[in-house]
Design a protein around this motif. Structure first.
Motif, PDB file in Angstrom:
ATOM      1  N   ARG A 200       0.837  -1.196   0.000  1.00 58.98           N
ATOM      2  CA  ARG A 200       0.000   0.000   0.000  1.00 58.98           C
ATOM      3  C   ARG A 200       0.874   1.249   0.000  1.00 58.98           C
ATOM      4  N   THR A 202       0.225   5.227   0.822  1.00 60.44           N
ATOM      5  CA  THR A 202      -0.827   6.026   1.438  1.00 60.44           C
ATOM      6  C   THR A 202      -0.358   7.423   1.806  1.00 60.44           C
ATOM      7  N   TYR A 219      -5.347   7.972   3.195  1.00 60.34           N
ATOM      8  CA  TYR A 219      -5.851   7.971   1.821  1.00 60.34           C
ATOM      9  C   TYR A 219      -4.993   6.994   1.022  1.00 60.34           C
ATOM     10  N   ASP A 220      -5.634   5.962   0.453  1.00 59.69           N
ATOM     11  CA  ASP A 220      -4.942   4.942  -0.336  1.00 59.69           C
ATOM     12  C   ASP A 220      -4.788   5.451  -1.768  1.00 59.69           C
ATOM     13  N   ARG A 223      -5.927   2.922  -4.626  1.00 59.26           N
ATOM     14  CA  ARG A 223      -7.380   2.714  -4.698  1.00 59.26           C
ATOM     15  C   ARG A 223      -8.146   4.025  -4.792  1.00 59.26           C
ATOM     16  N   ASP A 225      -9.030   6.239  -2.623  1.00 62.18           N
ATOM     17  CA  ASP A 225     -10.127   6.358  -1.655  1.00 62.18           C
ATOM     18  C   ASP A 225      -9.554   6.282  -0.241  1.00 62.18           C
ATOM     19  N   TRP A 226     -10.355   6.717   0.735  1.00 63.33           N
ATOM     20  CA  TRP A 226      -9.955   6.662   2.131  1.00 63.33           C
ATOM     21  C   TRP A 226     -10.094   5.236   2.655  1.00 63.33           C
ATOM     22  N   ARG A 227      -9.167   4.823   3.508  1.00 68.12           N
ATOM     23  CA  ARG A 227      -9.171   3.485   4.069  1.00 68.12           C
ATOM     24  C   ARG A 227      -8.756   3.541   5.543  1.00 68.12           C
ATOM     25  N   THR A 228      -9.144   2.510   6.276  1.00 65.01           N
ATOM     26  CA  THR A 228      -8.648   2.310   7.638  1.00 65.01           C
ATOM     27  C   THR A 228      -7.848   1.009   7.652  1.00 65.01           C
ATOM     28  N   PHE A 229      -6.724   1.019   8.377  1.00 63.01           N
ATOM     29  CA  PHE A 229      -5.835  -0.141   8.441  1.00 63.01           C
ATOM     30  C   PHE A 229      -5.584  -0.493   9.903  1.00 63.01           C
ATOM     31  N   SER A 261     -16.768   3.393   9.444  1.00 61.06           N
ATOM     32  CA  SER A 261     -16.170   2.327   8.647  1.00 61.06           C
ATOM     33  C   SER A 261     -16.370   0.972   9.311  1.00 61.06           C
TER      34      SER A 261
END
Length: 351
Positions: A200, A202, A219-220, A223, A225-229, A261
């Motif tokens: 990834r 980010t 922010y990925d 992709r 788009d916003w993501r949580t990891f 999320s």
């Protein structure tokens, strides 16, 4: 002798007196490195006690006059040093409008770093984010010799108990916290729930703790788009050095974004479960909602329940426990883990 000549002689005499006084003061002082001496003085004053001038002079190997001059220098730099008069008087550092820079010796720096690293490995509710920021700042300025000591001490010790959440390498958190603060793009390997790993890239926005786990909101770039990891699933985080301008988060708040999320993920997630009870089918059917699953008799005192549930398995585990009957979860494997963890937690509470 003329008046002018008399004035000249007096001026020369005063200059000589000042010179002799300075020389006398210097001869009493064995510590002539002023910057180092000021740091040592500041370190002493940050110990919460009153320091008599004579004791400070002895500690610093200087005269009392030099101590007074050094105290004045600290005040000019903004350190609120208070002096009290009398035989029992002395100097102490008091609270000011802003916290001055702390001066730590080697042992103090190692102790603080080890404490912060130990706490950062688990999500400690209330102080977690501030602890990680402090650890990132401290490790950034620690000399290499002290970083080695901290790492060696951390590797040589272990904790008897830990938090409910998974352990995280403190280095992972500090690297992420530094990238967030510097608005620097971050690369890492991420292992999804199904075990599949991906690389990834980010733009890290915030680190968020739920009290049990750490999450990175970012922010990925791949992709778009916003993501949580989940941070315990992040490996080999690497700041790229590329800076970015922070984007606007849809919810405006990282904690709220994570909350939404997680809720969406629970709603979209369904689980097929299989549980057996040491009780009759009629007894269990009366204590579980019919929509939860089908109750199948397996003799007079045993039955089996199979069904599908959406959302959290934590809720299902609690609901099964409220039937007042012994039960055994067979599937899914995650339900077995949740029941085991719930059992540990209830056992600890019962103690």
């Amino acid at each position: 002798m003329t008046k002018s000549g008399t004035c000249d002689e007096k001026s020369k005499s005063n200059t000589a007196d000042r010179s002799r006084s300075a020389n006398t003061d210097s001869s009493r002082s064995g510590n002539t490195d002023t910057p180092a001496r000021l740091l040592q003085l500041l370190s002493l004053l940050q110990t919460p006690r009153e320091w008599p001038g004579g004791e400070l002079a002895e500690r610093l190997d200087v005269s009392r006059r030099t101590v007074r001059r050094d105290i004045d220098r600290l005040r000019e730099l903004g350190y609120p040093v208070q002096a009290t008069q009398g035989a029992a008087g002395g100097y102490r550092l008091v609270a000011g409008k802003a916290m001055p820079p702390l001066v730590l010796d080697d042992e103090e720096a190692v102790a603080i770093a080890v404490g912060l690293r130990a706490g950062a490995g688990h999500a400690v509710e209330g102080v977690e984010e501030a602890s990680v920021r402090a650890l990132a700042k401290l490790e950034h300025v620690l000399p290499s010799r002290l970083r080695h000591r901290v790492s060696a001490l951390q590797m040589a010790t272990t904790q008897l108990t830990s938090g409910d959440g998974p352990s995280i390498a403190p280095e992972t958190l500090t690297v992420m916290a530094s990238a967030v603060a510097a608005q620097e793009r971050l690369r890492f390997t991420y292992r999804a729930k199904d075990g599949i790993e991906s690389r990834r890239q980010t733009e890290p926005y915030r680190l968020v703790s739920t009290g049990r786990r750490w999450y990175l909101v970012a922010y990925d770039l791949d992709r778009e788009d916003w993501r949580t990891f989940r941070v315990d699933r992040v490996f080999e985080p690497f700041p790229t050095g590329a800076r970015f301008t922070a984007r606007e988060l849809p919810t405006g708040d990282a904690a709220e974004f994570l909350r939404q999320s997680m809720w969406r993920g629970q709603q979209a997630q369904t689980h097929d479960f299989d549980v057996s009870f040491d009780a009759s089918a009629d007894f269990i059917a009366a204590r579980l909602p019919a929509s939860l699953g089908t109750v199948t008799p397996q003799g007079a005192t045993r039955c089996r329940v199979r069904g599908t549930v959406a959302g959290s398995l934590d809720w299902l585990a609690v609901r099964l426990a409220l039937t007042d009957a012994d039960f055994t979860p067979h599937a899914p494997a995650e339900l077995v883990d949740v029941v085991r963890e719930l059992g540990y937690r209830l056992t600890r509470a019962a103690r």
